[in-house]
Design an enzyme around this catalytic site. Structure first.
Site, PDB file in Angstrom:
ATOM      1  CE  LYS A 137      -1.950   2.531   3.193  1.00  0.00           C
ATOM      2  NZ  LYS A 137      -1.969   3.845   2.492  1.00  0.00           N
ATOM      3  N   GLY A 179       6.752   5.655   8.155  1.00  0.00           N
ATOM      4  CA  GLY A 179       5.720   6.680   8.251  1.00  0.00           C
ATOM      5  C   GLY A 179       5.758   7.317   9.628  1.00  0.00           C
ATOM      6  CD  GLU A 221      12.786   5.859   9.158  1.00  0.00           C
ATOM      7  OE1 GLU A 221      12.528   6.847   9.885  1.00  0.00           O
ATOM      8  OE2 GLU A 221      12.760   5.894   7.929  1.00  0.00           O
ATOM      9  CB  CYS A 243      12.327  10.353   8.831  1.00  0.00           C
ATOM     10  SG  CYS A 243      13.196   9.246   7.729  1.00  0.00           S
ATOM     11  CD  GLU A 258       8.605  13.632  12.409  1.00  0.00           C
ATOM     12  OE1 GLU A 258       9.440  13.143  11.642  1.00  0.00           O
ATOM     13  OE2 GLU A 258       7.619  13.001  12.847  1.00  0.00           O
TER      14      GLU A 258
END
Length: 541
Positions: A212, A265, A293, A327, A425
């Site tokens: 996906k 994600g 991750e 990230c 974040e």
């Protein structure tokens, strides 16, 4: 039948092309950009090799210009997600028995196709659909993706060669079986290479996969699937099911035949996935392998001896390349007071020369963020900092969504090291700086270590070896990828295996043998040549 010990070509990292003015690669890329922008695509669901058009369409548009219609993609629903799982389970019988050298050949061929015939196309698609500059697309969608295919083949070869010791009268063997069931790969928007690696790494080890992709990154994922199919990947090994998390993800995460999850994600999404799996573990046939991750609040820490030009360059590249949508992007910096005046002058001078514009303008260092949702979230964080009395916006802060989702590179000076933009974040082009007293170097290292729940990447800048050693020790658990006198982004397959711990994931190190080990279930075989025929032992005499 395997009639030889087949050794694959030793991998080398794919060279990064420059796309400088006058080069052949630049001309070809510009032609491809025009062709793709002028020819909208229609992307189907792919299950067991069958192209399925559901009629439930998602729109593909260029982040830098809303008017560019890249095409449509068909969304899968719950029934198709379950059908994809069935197709993966059906394909497992033959794929899991496919000899090692034939699996290797498929992915080695895919690397060649990607780096040669498909190079301009996959770069152009990444630029237009993901908002990447030519350089960012090249290092990601072509070079890193080809590196994953080539290096993972080498790692697979090394794993199969890991065999136990033998003793007289017996032969000990290790069999590296694929997992039972299917693997679910849920992939992010920001790296085409990660999107391709998450389904292909388990598949390489003999597993079958339901993939996906992120809805904002369906187009580059589709091109990677086309490359794999042309390379000879059999139908059903990787099943392609774009769609929402609720429609596709939830039924697969609760499926009794789920063997593993490969995810990149957000931390919150990964936490919900883990909870869904744990709530359904009782009826499951297996203990699913969960590899993820997730987020980061990545730091650059400067000592008073840091080189100012190198530090400023690392901050600009680390924080603002690909609009901070990595990230690993530098998001917070700790600067000693004695260094701050010189760094401030150099950093603002560097940022004054930074150009932001469309991906088709090769002079752009930055382009637009991925979509309206990201644009609104980042703008909200900047406006929150503007209202915070402990924060001062030194550069940028402007946001313009009239044509594309543009957010200026933004630098915030925070007097409170625990302020929101120092700890949370943002996933955008926002860097927050805290200036600390020189004499509190060690104290501030500890502050950096405990400020954020994440532990993905970080960097120390210093010309003092003792200071580097102290930072290395104090920040040991603060980053899974730690850089000395370099920006905290740009990990290369085979050189810097990537991943972090704490809230940043399971640290299974993509780009290394460690990740591939997660997709096999070893079986030990002992064959005795002359077995005993009497149950008694000598001590019993």
């Amino acid at each position: 039948m395997n009639l030889g010990r087949h050794i694959p070509p030793y991998p080398r990292n794919e060279p990064v092309l420059s796309y400088a003015p006058g080069t052949m690669e630049r001309s070809r890329l510009q032609d491809e950009l025009h062709a793709i922008a002028a020819t909208p695509v229609e992307i189907p669901v792919v299950i067991g090799g069958e192209r399925i058009r559901t009629g439930d369409l998602g729109v593909l548009r260029a982040p830098h210009d809303h008017a560019i219609d890249l095409g449509r993609f068909h969304r899968a629903d719950r029934a198709l997600a379950l059908k994809a799982a069935d197709a993966a389970l059906a394909a497992r019988a033959s794929w899991s028995r496919t000899p090692l050298e034939h699996r290797m050949a498929i992915f080695l061929k895919a690397a060649e196709l990607l780096s040669c015939r498909y190079r301009a196309r996959v770069n152009a698609v990444a630029m237009l659909s993901l908002g990447k500059t030519a350089h960012q697309a090249e290092i990601d969608a072509v070079c890193e993706m080809a590196d994953f295919f080539r290096f993972n083949v080498q790692f697979m070869h090394e794993i199969y060669g890991m065999q136990p010791e033998n003793a007289p009268n017996a032969w000990n063997r290790m069999e590296w079986r694929p997992l039972e069931g299917f693997v679910f790969a849920a992939t992010p928007f920001n790296f085409a290479s990660i999107a391709g690696n998450l389904p292909s790494a388990p598949a390489m080890m003999g597993n079958t996969v339901v993939w996906k992709p992120a809805s904002s990154a369906v187009y580059p994922a589709w091109v990677i699937l086309e490359v794999l199919e042309e390379a000879g990947l059999p139908p059903g090994v990787i099943n392609f099911v774009p769609g929402s998390g609720a429609a596709v993800g939830d039924p697969l995460l609760s499926h009794p035949e789920l063997a593993g999850v490969h995810f990149t994600g957000s931390t919150e999404t990964f936490r919900r996935m883990w909870q869904t799996i744990s709530h359904n573990i009782k009826p499951a046939h297996y203990w699913p392998r969960i590899v993820g991750e997730t987020g980061g609040k990545d730091f650059v820490f400067a000592h008073a001896t840091a080189d100012v030009p190198a530090l400023s360059t690392a901050l600009v590249r680390g924080a603002f390349e690909y609009q901070g949508q990595k990230c690993s992007a530098a998001s917070r910096a700790y600067i000693p007071a004695s260094l701050w005046p010189a760094l401030r002058e150099r950093l603002l001078s560097d940022l004054a020369r930074l150009r932001m514009g469309p991906v088709t303008d090769f002079s752009s260092f930055m382009t637009a963020v991925i979509d309206e949702s990201a644009f609104d979230a980042i703008r909200g964080e900047i406006e929150g900092a503007r209202r915070d009395p402990s924060c001062e916006i030194l550069h940028g802060g402007g946001c313009d969504g009239s044509r594309g989702w543009y957010v200026e590179p933004t630098v915030i000076l925070a007097s409170d090291p625990g302020s929101r933009t120092m700890a949370e974040e943002i996933f955008g082009p926002v860097l927050t700086i805290f200036v600390y007293p020189d004499e509190e170097f060690v104290k501030t290292l500890d502050l950096c270590n405990r400020t954020s729940p994440y532990a993905l990447t970080g960097a120390i800048f210093s010309r003092d070896r003792a200071a580097i050693e102290v930072a290395d020790q104090r920040l040991r658990d603060a980053a899974g990828n730690f850089y000395i006198n370099d920006k905290p982004t740009g990990a290369v397959v085979g050189r810097q295996p990537f991943g972090g711990a704490r809230a940043s994931g399971t640290n299974d190190k993509a780009g290394s043998l460690l990740n591939l080990l997660r997709w096999v279930s070893p079986r030990t075989i002992k064959e005795t040549f002359d077995p005993p025929t009497e149950f008694t032992y000598p001590f019993m005499g």
